[in-house]
Design an enzyme around this catalytic site. Structure first.
Site, PDB file in Angstrom:
ATOM      1  N   HIS A  69      60.075  68.329  83.127  1.00 55.64           N
ATOM      2  CA  HIS A  69      60.367  69.712  83.257  1.00 55.64           C
ATOM      3  C   HIS A  69      60.752  70.381  84.719  1.00 55.64           C
ATOM      4  CE1 HIS A  69      59.205  70.010  78.793  1.00 55.64           C
ATOM      5  NE2 HIS A  69      60.544  69.623  78.734  1.00 55.64           N
ATOM      6  N   CYS A  78      73.647  67.657  92.906  1.00 52.41           N
ATOM      7  CA  CYS A  78      73.720  66.266  93.216  1.00 52.41           C
ATOM      8  C   CYS A  78      72.140  66.054  92.903  1.00 52.41           C
ATOM      9  CB  CYS A  78      73.961  66.032  94.662  1.00 52.41           C
ATOM     10  SG  CYS A  78      72.901  66.845  95.856  1.00 52.41           S
ATOM     11  N   GLY A 133      46.893  66.391  75.797  1.00 55.74           N
ATOM     12  CA  GLY A 133      47.231  67.704  76.062  1.00 55.74           C
ATOM     13  C   GLY A 133      48.630  68.415  75.800  1.00 55.74           C
TER      14      GLY A 133
END
Ligand code: NAD
Ligand code: ZN
Length: 277
Positions: free
Chosen positions: A131, A142, A204
């Site tokens: 993420h 790019c 977690g």
């Protein structure tokens, strides 16, 4: 909690790690809780308290990137609660133990959903931040990246543009927004590492965000053992060969110590005198 060094679950986890040649970890926000960064979901989670953010973040960004940048610069000046927690956080014992496990050759790769940079700061080398990373900037065309601190932004010329020859794409924070495609290079790496995995650890994470959750699920479905480390059950729990219930800042150091002890016993046995008698 079953993280004490003598627990059967811990011993089982150590045996699985010792037998694996390519152990891959999926890590989530729970790993950073002991560094003072709130999770999104669960008790005291940011969204539990504040409500969920809009799901069309990327659409909003694309429609008006200048506005996004104005807010980002404002946030950097005004010390937003989540941003401040991330900026003042230090890696905890769990991050360090995971980096130690890699240094020992016990785990091969970490796919982290965290954007807080704490794995890298703890010394993790083989890492995909699926993420993104809040401390970096990324060109949406790019995929070039720059640390925020090394990327000067002129508030009079927003949004900033990529300086790669012939690119000029809009630059945004590296964190993947809701509705934004995950950068293809990160997806490729996750798929490659997961396909090679002969052991998965889930640490977690509530394992409800896709595609990240898909990696351990797909691996378990093809018979790869899964170790779950989490104080709470998750949708992965029924698939796990071993569950270590507890905070990662306690469980991972216990696991790393036990793996190291096994490795030390192994090398002591190999070098012990009298073998040729
Ligand atoms: P989540 O917030 O959905 O779930 C957190 C999980 O951590 C829960 O299952 C909880 O039981 C567990 N947990 C709580 N305390 C723990 C501890 N001490 N040790 C181990 N586990 C603990 O997190 P997620 O599954 O990573 O998904 C959230 C999304 O939000 C991710 O996409 C991530 O990018 C983002 N996020 C990142 C950060 C960060 O970078 N630190 C923080 C919040 C959210
Ligand atoms: Zn570019």
């Amino acid at each position: 909690m079953s993280s004490d060094a003598d627990s059967p679950s811990l011993a089982h986890a150590v045996a699985l790690i010792a037998a694996a040649r390519h152990a891959v970890v999926l890590a989530g926000a729970g790993m950073s809780k002991e560094s003072g960064i709130p999770t999104f979901r669960g008790d005291g989670g940011l969204w539990t308290v504040r409500g969920e953010p809009p799901l069309n973040q990327y659409e909003t960004f694309s429609a008006d990137p200048r506005r996004w940048w104005e807010r980002r610069l404002e946030q950097e000046r005004s010390a937003d609660e989540f941003a401040t927690a991330i900026e003042s956080a230090e890696p905890n014992a769990g991050h360090r133990a995971l980096a130690d496990l890699e240094a020992m050759g016990a785990i091969a790769h970490v796919i982290s959903q965290n954007i807080d940079d704490l794995h890298r700061r703890a010394g993790q080398r083989s890492l995909t931040e699926i993420h993104g990373n809040r401390t970096w900037m990324r060109c949406i065309v790019c995929e070039s990246r720059w640390p925020r601190a090394e990327f000067p932004v002129d508030p009079e010329a927003l949004p900033p543009r990529c300086a790669q020859p012939g690119c000029g794409g809009i630059v945004k924070g590296d964190t993947v927004m809701f509705g934004e495609p995950i950068p293809p290079s990160a997806l490729r790496r996750c798929a490659e590492e997961s396909a090679r995995a002969d052991l998965f650890l889930s640490v977690g994470t509530s394992a409800v965000v896709y595609p990240a959750a898909q990696y351990p699920i797909a691996a378990a479905q093809r018979g790869v053992p899964l170790i779950e480390i989490n104080p709470e059950p998750t949708p992965l729990t029924p698939l796990a060969a071993v569950v270590l219930r507890g905070p990662s800042g306690e469980v991972l150091p216990a696991l790393a110590a036990a793996v190291r002890a096994l490795q030390d016993r192994g090398s002591a046995a190999r070098t012990s005198p009298g073998e040729d008698d």
